[in-house]
Design a protein around this motif. Sequence first.
Motif, mmCIF file in Angstrom:
data_model
loop_
_atom_site.group_PDB
_atom_site.id
_atom_site.type_symbol
_atom_site.label_atom_id
_atom_site.label_comp_id
_atom_site.label_asym_id
_atom_site.label_seq_id
_atom_site.Cartn_x
_atom_site.Cartn_y
_atom_site.Cartn_z
ATOM 1 N N UNK A 146 47.831 53.358 43.260
ATOM 2 C CA UNK A 146 46.888 53.622 44.356
ATOM 3 C C UNK A 146 45.470 53.749 43.807
ATOM 4 N N UNK A 147 45.148 52.926 42.853
ATOM 5 C CA UNK A 147 43.844 52.973 42.183
ATOM 6 C C UNK A 147 42.832 52.102 42.903
ATOM 7 N N UNK A 148 41.537 52.253 42.559
ATOM 8 C CA UNK A 148 40.539 51.328 43.098
ATOM 9 C C UNK A 148 40.900 49.888 42.772
ATOM 10 N N UNK A 149 40.475 48.964 43.606
ATOM 11 C CA UNK A 149 40.822 47.553 43.426
ATOM 12 C C UNK A 149 40.349 47.047 42.067
ATOM 13 N N UNK A 150 41.171 46.259 41.380
ATOM 14 C CA UNK A 150 40.756 45.698 40.095
ATOM 15 C C UNK A 150 39.730 44.592 40.275
ATOM 16 N N UNK A 151 39.090 44.256 39.185
ATOM 17 C CA UNK A 151 38.141 43.133 39.136
ATOM 18 C C UNK A 151 38.916 41.906 38.686
ATOM 19 N N UNK A 152 38.843 40.842 39.462
ATOM 20 C CA UNK A 152 39.567 39.612 39.153
ATOM 21 C C UNK A 152 38.571 38.516 38.783
ATOM 22 N N UNK A 153 38.813 37.835 37.649
ATOM 23 C CA UNK A 153 37.900 36.796 37.196
ATOM 24 C C UNK A 153 38.603 35.482 36.913
ATOM 25 N N UNK A 154 37.870 34.374 37.154
ATOM 26 C CA UNK A 154 38.404 33.028 36.932
ATOM 27 C C UNK A 154 37.342 32.203 36.218
ATOM 28 N N UNK A 155 37.710 31.656 35.045
ATOM 29 C CA UNK A 155 36.800 30.835 34.252
ATOM 30 C C UNK A 155 37.384 29.439 34.128
ATOM 31 N N UNK A 156 36.595 28.429 34.497
ATOM 32 C CA UNK A 156 37.005 27.034 34.354
ATOM 33 C C UNK A 156 36.004 26.291 33.478
#
Length: 249
Positions: A146-156
Amino acid sequence: MTLTRDNLFSNMDALTKEAIQYFWNTRAGQIDKQHQNQTHDQGNRGAVTGGKQLDGFVELVKQVLLLYGLPETCIHTNSSLELPGYYRPNKKWDLLAVHNGKLLAAIEFKSQVGPSFGNNFNNRTEEAMGSALDLWAAYREGVLGTNPAPWLGYVMVLEDCDKSASPVTATSKHFPIMKEFVNASYKKRYEIFCQKLMLERQYTAACLITTQKSTENPSNYSSPIDALAFSSFIASLTGHIDAALRSNV
């Protein structure tokens, strides 16, 4: 080069060039090694199956996270990379930042080079969308706590060449293609895709780097817009990590 918070972004261009040069050198080395071993994957698949060509970017992000105060034991790049999913048991990411049992960030690093772009583009986009959908559904269900939303990253990282830069015809017999995709090259398609990943909040930040094939001159790289530049990607990530650590997350 000794990196500090004060000089990180002023050195970002040089750091990006180093990661790109590592990318091309590693790909070339993997293909040469397979030729020496008389193992011939079709086309450029030798470099793809060899893996590790994006480790320059992975290591750079790791160093940035350390610079911003995340303990090394919290940064996972080689093992313990699985996260539980909602539609499948788990998914292996390329980099995870987990602090005090809480997921702070998860990042995917992908690349595509010629000569085949069509099917690979579809595979890359479907994979990225599926990974985000699975993670956010798992988060919604409390699988990640129930934590704060994670940071999601995408590198192309995309090869900049005639085949990736030339207009491509898209057809749909029953309904019209969205206008932004009409005659869009694969470079343009990836630009649209990465923008929409952020617009729909599937990924917090996305980065698109296009680079001409070279093991000696990594300076010929670019991003189509500032929002997809690697510096913008890092700025978003460090802002999230800094805020999380300051709030003792």
